[in-house]
Design an enzyme around this catalytic site. Sequence first.
Site: not given
Length: 256
Positions: A104, A122, A130, A158, A242
């Site tokens: 995520q 995500h 763009c 872009c 972690a």
Amino acid sequence: MTAETTIPDAAVAAVRDAEWVTVFTGAGMSAESGISTFRDADTGLWERFDPADLATPQAWARDPALVWGWYQWRARLVRDAEPNAGHHALADLASDRTVGVVTQNVDDLHERAGSHVVSHLHGSLFAPRCSNCGTPYHGVDADPDRAVEELRVEPPACPVCLSPVRPGVVWFGEALPEREWTRAESAVAGSDLMIVVGTSGIVYPAAALPERAVGRGVPVIEVNPEPSALSSTVTHRIAAPAAVGLPALLRAVRGA
């Protein structure tokens, strides 16, 4: 293994028996690398802004330069961070079995540690595209020093349609990218073990992935210092951050 970290024997056995492991990670995975969770208060230039107000299509429509500047600032923080011991433990685990990461997180710390990332659910800070035609943008997106010193940084154009390039993340109110979701579903469906690290388990549909694994009878190991919404569902729980719990699990699996 440290005296403070308890690794259930059954969790060790589950890892030893697994040939295909899917690792599902949230913000807690990167916290020990100095990457603040999304809801943590920002500092300096950004302390008066609510992140939830900037991570929306409405904010982008209202002030693209402000939103682009904030995401460039976040990208600068990630560029200055390093993978922690937890990231490296997951990469090491893949030396003798298939390990795919579904995350995520929008950083690139898993990749820099050497893990194979199956899906960025995500999006990613490093995959701008763009805002109009969706073409991926591979140019120099901004001066990182400006992103630290200035609130507003004009987004690049872009090269295909000249529309503003937007951050490559999923904003509130947007659907998850179909390709990334399909990849995540496939990884979970094919695995014989799931390790869930540093996620609250409250963000759906992502949080449904561990629930699906449990429903299929696949062992799920949670690594999290605090109980989450998934804690009552998972098979085994390691109550540690972690960077502590994952290396301890790896050492136990290797018999070290």
